[in-house]
Design a protein around this motif. Structure first.
Motif, PDB file in Angstrom:
ATOM      1  N   LYS A   1      44.295  30.331   0.117  1.00  0.00           N
ATOM      2  CA  LYS A   1      43.561  29.786   1.249  1.00  0.00           C
ATOM      3  C   LYS A   1      42.171  30.387   1.373  1.00  0.00           C
ATOM      4  O   LYS A   1      41.271  29.788   1.961  1.00  0.00           O
ATOM      5  N   HIS A   2      41.972  31.599   0.839  1.00  0.00           N
ATOM      6  CA  HIS A   2      40.645  32.222   0.880  1.00  0.00           C
ATOM      7  C   HIS A   2      40.055  32.249  -0.522  1.00  0.00           C
ATOM      8  O   HIS A   2      40.773  32.167  -1.520  1.00  0.00           O
TER       9      HIS A   2
ATOM     10  N   GLY B   1      41.034  26.841  -3.532  1.00  0.00           N
ATOM     11  CA  GLY B   1      41.803  26.822  -2.299  1.00  0.00           C
ATOM     12  C   GLY B   1      41.043  26.211  -1.149  1.00  0.00           C
ATOM     13  O   GLY B   1      41.620  25.558  -0.276  1.00  0.00           O
ATOM     14  N   ARG B   2      39.725  26.415  -1.142  1.00  0.00           N
ATOM     15  CA  ARG B   2      38.882  25.863  -0.091  1.00  0.00           C
ATOM     16  C   ARG B   2      38.374  24.469  -0.433  1.00  0.00           C
ATOM     17  O   ARG B   2      38.110  23.673   0.455  1.00  0.00           O
ATOM     18  N   ASP B   3      38.226  24.198  -1.719  1.00  0.00           N
ATOM     19  CA  ASP B   3      37.588  22.955  -2.133  1.00  0.00           C
ATOM     20  C   ASP B   3      38.524  22.179  -3.062  1.00  0.00           C
ATOM     21  O   ASP B   3      38.551  22.411  -4.274  1.00  0.00           O
ATOM     22  N   PRO B   4      39.310  21.241  -2.521  1.00  0.00           N
ATOM     23  CA  PRO B   4      40.272  20.501  -3.356  1.00  0.00           C
ATOM     24  C   PRO B   4      39.628  19.715  -4.489  1.00  0.00           C
ATOM     25  O   PRO B   4      40.311  19.382  -5.464  1.00  0.00           O
TER      26      PRO B   4
ATOM     27  N   TRP C   1      39.549  27.458  10.035  1.00  0.00           N
ATOM     28  CA  TRP C   1      38.350  26.610  10.085  1.00  0.00           C
ATOM     29  C   TRP C   1      37.464  27.016  11.257  1.00  0.00           C
ATOM     30  O   TRP C   1      36.243  27.138  11.116  1.00  0.00           O
ATOM     31  N   GLN C   2      38.050  27.224  12.429  1.00  0.00           N
ATOM     32  CA  GLN C   2      37.271  27.593  13.606  1.00  0.00           C
ATOM     33  C   GLN C   2      36.564  28.926  13.401  1.00  0.00           C
ATOM     34  O   GLN C   2      35.392  29.099  13.773  1.00  0.00           O
ATOM     35  N   LYS C   3      37.255  29.891  12.794  1.00  0.00           N
ATOM     36  CA  LYS C   3      36.649  31.206  12.582  1.00  0.00           C
ATOM     37  C   LYS C   3      35.445  31.113  11.649  1.00  0.00           C
ATOM     38  O   LYS C   3      34.432  31.795  11.846  1.00  0.00           O
ATOM     39  N   GLU C   4      35.570  30.285  10.616  1.00  0.00           N
ATOM     40  CA  GLU C   4      34.456  30.134   9.678  1.00  0.00           C
ATOM     41  C   GLU C   4      33.215  29.593  10.382  1.00  0.00           C
ATOM     42  O   GLU C   4      32.106  30.112  10.211  1.00  0.00           O
ATOM     43  N   TRP C   5      33.401  28.532  11.172  1.00  0.00           N
ATOM     44  CA  TRP C   5      32.238  27.937  11.843  1.00  0.00           C
ATOM     45  C   TRP C   5      31.740  28.806  12.997  1.00  0.00           C
ATOM     46  O   TRP C   5      30.528  28.888  13.243  1.00  0.00           O
ATOM     47  N   HIS C   6      32.647  29.466  13.690  1.00  0.00           N
ATOM     48  CA  HIS C   6      32.256  30.381  14.757  1.00  0.00           C
ATOM     49  C   HIS C   6      31.429  31.527  14.183  1.00  0.00           C
ATOM     50  O   HIS C   6      30.381  31.914  14.741  1.00  0.00           O
TER      51      HIS C   6
END
Length: 928
Positions: free
Chosen positions: A284-285, A341-344, A589-594
């Motif tokens: 995932k990371h 993991g981030r980019d299918p 997702w929220q943490k990345e954009w935050h």
């Protein structure tokens, strides 16, 4: 010189006459075909013998090679099972000849050659598997299965790995297979009997493919890529394999499954199995530890095969040696593992396609991808020529002069130019990839820099992040560059202490250190963040995965807007099937954009107002998409929402579209059952408890401390009757309450309400009601009397935290927000923002233009300080404890030269705002 002419010059290890014999023995061949066949005599005795054997068939090949190949595939499909071994071997020889002619004659490019070889391999494995399984099914050795299940192999699947999985088989390739069976078809003793039958069938299939007879062989077959091959059977249960990968799987096995596909047998079961391994393969990371693993694997291969040392062409291994095929494959697969993991879009099997995707998505520089692609194709062509010489699975370059002459001519090159070009290509690949896997100059530099506190550095070894040998190994390489970057900062000792705080809070270091090593610019960013915002650095220690977003390519691009974010989050959630995994995906997702918004604010790319709007956009997107997920999950058990469903109202700062980094969410849920009394589900609920429990499910989805933390804290106290009222309010009750029972403060709160989730039709009705209601509730005396009383009550019960408290106190944010809401009511204007509310107060004749300007100036400065303070921590500013970086950040945000100047300006503006509010409320009450 033509290709055929060069081939004719190959040194011949036997009488030169066979070329002439071939020409005479094959009347009717064209001149070009005859020359090509004659040329094979010297360069490849193996191919020449095939030409002689198939001389009657060759004209058909050359007249229409595609049709000839498709006919061969049909011949495979038509093989009777009892004749499979010899027939497959003879057809393989024809495929080998046809592919070689198309390759040598320039009819097919590399991808067409490898694809054709793989298509034949797929057919051959399928026929061999079915022929091997048929006796087991006829004898009843696969319980509960019979001959009708042969097409889907009674639940057994053969996974094609490596080059076969990626449709990249080379000319004389072996095939790597993993054989599994679906154990859910069998219970108890039937499971053990079925496994025994599948093992026998697997061995029989491998023998059909692998054994060499007078007819030749089909494919050398390797079954050792399965889990722990020394102790496991050649055909395993899928469940056992999945357990192994989840608990013991290694990086090389993850890389192997990039290319894996179901090639024969029960293809649906195979696809399901591969889908279950998706979290194992695609982390995932961003996974920069894959670089370390791949580098160590390269070194072990070199040591084991004796391939270390400088590149020397004689005897060089084109696959495993320096600058060879495997290095390009390692580079591609490692980058795919890091980012896939981030980019299918990166989850493709082919090496060339993988490099193209990596370049397209900016994970690899375009020129590097182009260089590797060109050399990969060149290397594969050399590999094919080497294997065509004698049908041997070899990638070893010649070590004798006549061998080089033969190979150069076979590749249509001048020998000296060929050797020079090959050396240059190998060196180019080696230099590019070696720089990626093992950047030069790190380990030789001293891990000590003057001017940094050695006692701080010395305690790093005791931190949890450095408790493993692997973490220490990577950190030792990273440390010199890290210390050098710290020493170059404006305040080196402060930067060191800030990084020390980050490192101390890091629970594990391998992944982060590998990420820093591969992306040194992140060290500078980390130092900036830690030096300005210890709170954000502490957050990063616990959630270092958000660094992924920084290197995703567009981290510093402009804000994409709410609609783009909704599509992106919806796509992210759609990829997860499990409810809890969806909630965790939303948190990541929220943490990345935050984090992105916080970094943009820290680095001055956006101001406090833009940051506030971005935080609000983010919260609204999360609410809208999580509400859908919660409703769908709830409906699985209790049925669809009765009536028109429910909307979620954002109140307070969320409704006004202006949040800070630490804002909680004020929410109200309104539902319209349209007279429907119960839901229709397997566990139906009455309407009121349905929506109450649905609302509670939303609160839990937002606030539950899952593995990825919380999304937001939620406050529901602004709903009708506050904590005493139902957690979800019916649409009819909401209207009645607001019209007949609501207090003035509730109408004030409603000025900032906005539907953020739920069906558009109901949201539109709520907004129309809000506007209509607020236009008729502006009784000046009552409103201002209530505002004055609320102001006094807040002042009596909540004391200010001091000069830097921007929320509480005379003329501070909470009071100005009350005035703005009152202005909206008095003017009958349902505006949401503070600025629009103050302007409405002027339009109502309550405030003057000077009052408006003073209040807006005070509010703007308070907001700027608040936004900065919330990024630094969860408390008001403590001037004495702020570091130089934090002070510089606050001053940059507010446009002041010193903290004392800012403090004085804040005091003056809020004092003036307080006087304006005093006068406005006194005047309003007197006039009322």
């Amino acid at each position: 010189m033509s290709f055929s002419a060069r081939m004719s010059r190959c040194p011949r290890p036997h009488d030169p006459e066979p070329g002439q014999e071939a020409r005479q023995a094959m009347p009717g061949l064209s001149e070009d075909l005859g020359a090509l066949v004659e040329g094979t005599a010297g360069c490849s005795p193996y191919l020449h013998s095939l030409c002689l054997k198939e001389r009657e068939w060759l004209p058909e090949v050359f007249s229409n090679p595609e049709a000839a190949f498709e006919a061969l595939l049909k011949d495979v499909d038509d093989i009777p099972f009892d004749e499979a071994p010899p027939r497959l071997r003879r057809l393989k020889a024809r495929v080998a000849l046809l592919v070689a002619m198309c390759d040598l004659g320039g009819v097919w490019d590399l991808e067409e050659v490898t694809h054709a070889l793989t298509r034949f391999a797929d057919r051959a494995v399928r026929i061999a598997l079915q022929a091997a399984l048929l006796p087991e099914l006829r004898r009843g050795k696969i319980p509960g299965q019979d001959e009708s299940m042969l097409e889907e192999a009674a639940g057994m699947v053969v996974l094609a790995m490596g080059k076969m999985g990626a449709y990249e088989l080379n000319y004389s390739s072996d095939i790597d297979l993993i054989c599994l069976f679906d154990e859910t078809r069998f219970n108890g003793d039937a499971y053990h009997e079925a496994r025994t039958g599948f093992v026998r069938a697997t061995r029989r299939m491998a023998a059909t493919l692998n054994d060499r007879t007078a007819d030749g062989y089909v494919f050398r077959t390797d079954l050792r890529l399965r889990p722990d091959p020394n102790v496991t059977p050649v055909c395993m249960a899928m469940g056992a394999a999945e357990t192994y990968y989840e608990s013991l799987g290694r990086t090389w096995e993850r890389a192997a499954y990039i290319k894996a596909r179901a090639a024969a047998g029960d293809l649906e079961a195979g696809a399901r199995f591969l889908d279950t391994l998706r979290p194992f393969v695609w982390r995932k990371h961003l996974d920069f530890t894959a670089i370390e693993d791949a580098h160590n694997m390269r070194l072990r291969i070199r040591e084991h095969k004796g391939l270390h040392g400088p590149i020397r062409l004689d005897g060089h291994n084109m696959k495993l040696g320096r600058g060879g095929i495997r290095e390009i494959e390692f580079f591609t697969q490692t980058r795919q593992l890091i980012s896939g993991g981030r980019d299918p879009d990166l989850r493709v099997r082919g090496t060339v396609e993988g490099l193209a995707r990596l370049a397209e998505k900016n994970w690899v520089p375009g020129d590097a991808a182009g260089t590797l692609t060109e050399n990969y194709r060149f290397h594969r062509e050399i590999e094919h020529r080497l294997q065509m010489l004698r049908d041997a699975q070899t990638q070893i370059l010649p070590d004798q002069a006549d061998g080089w002459t033969r190979l150069a001519n076979f590749c249509d090159h001048d020998e000296k130019e060929f050797r020079d070009e090959l050396t240059e290509r190998l060196q180019t690949v080696h230099d590019l990839i070696e720089g990626f896997f093992a950047p030069e100059g790190t380990s030789e530099r001293p891990a000590k820099v003057e001017g940094l506190d050695e006692e701080v550095i010395a305690r790093w070894r005791n931190y949890p992040a450095l408790r493993s040998e692997r973490a220490n190994t990577i950190f030792d390489r990273l440390k010199p560059d890290l210390l050098e970057r710290l020493s170059r900062s404006s305040t080196p000792q402060d930067a060191l202490i800030a990084f020390d705080g980050f490192l101390a809070g890091l629970p594990a270091g391998v992944q982060v250190f590998a990420l820093f090593e591969a992306n040194p610019q992140l060290i500078d960013l980390m130092v900036d963040i830690a030096g300005i915002s210890p709170a954000l650095a502490s957050y990063l220690s616990r959630h270092a995965g958000v660094f992924d977003a920084v290197i995703a390519g567009d981290f510093f691009a402009p804000w994409p807007g709410e609609q783009h974010l909704r599509k992106e989050l919806a796509a992210r959630l759609d990829r997860e099937e499990d409810y809890e995994r969806k909630l965790d995906a939303a948190r990541r997702w929220q943490k990345e954009w935050h984090f992105r918004t916080g970094v943009h604010l820290l680095r001055g790319l956006i101001d406090a107002d833009k940051a506030g709007a971005q935080y609000a956009d983010l919260a609204q997107v999360i609410l809208a998409e999580i509400w859908k997920v919660v409703c769908a999950h709830f409906a699985e058990k209790h049925g669809l929402p009765p009536g028109r469903g429910a909307v979620v109202l954002g109140m307070g700062s969320l409704g006004a579209g202006k949040l800070n980094a630490a804002s909680d969410l004020d929410l109200i849920v309104i539902y319209d059952a349209e007279g429907v009394e119960r839901s229709e589900g397997r566990r139906a609920l009455a309407t009121r408890p349905y929506y109450a429990r649905l609302t509670q499910a939303l609160i839990t989805a937002l606030t539950a401390p899952m593995s990825e933390g919380r999304l937001y804290e939620v406050d529901m106290r602004l709903r009708p009757s506050g904590n005493q009222g139902p957690v979800a309010t019916s649409w009819t009750s909401f209207q009645t309450y607001q019209q007949e029972e609501a207090w003035v403060w509730e109408h004030l709160a409603l000025t900032r309400a906005r539907a953020v989730a739920g069906p558009d039709a109901l949201a539109g009705d709520v907004e129309a009601f809000r506007c209509s209601l607020l236009q008729s509730r502006g009784d000046k005396a009552k409103v201002l009397s209530e505002v004055a009383e609320m102001r006094a009550r807040i002042a009596a019960t909540k004391s200010s935290a001091g000069a830097w408290d921007t929320k509480l106190g005379s003329g501070r944010m909470q009071e100005i927000e009350l005035v703005a809401q009152a202005g909206c009511l008095l003017a009958g204007q349902p505006e949401r923002s503070v600025e629009a509310g103050l302007t409405a107060g002027v339009a109502a004749g309550w405030l003057s233009d000077a009052d408006e300007a003073a209040l807006k100036a005070a509010y703007r400065l308070c907001w700027q300080v608040t936004q900065a303070a919330r990024l630094l921590g969860d408390k008001p500013i403590d001037e004495e404890s702020l570091g130089a970086g934090a002070k510089s950040f606050i001053l940059r945000q507010t446009g002041h030269d010193s903290m004392s100047e800012l403090r004085d300006d804040l005091d003056a503006r809020t004092r003036q705002a307080g006087l304006v509010i005093d006068a406005a409320l006194n005047k309003g009450c007197e006039n009322g």
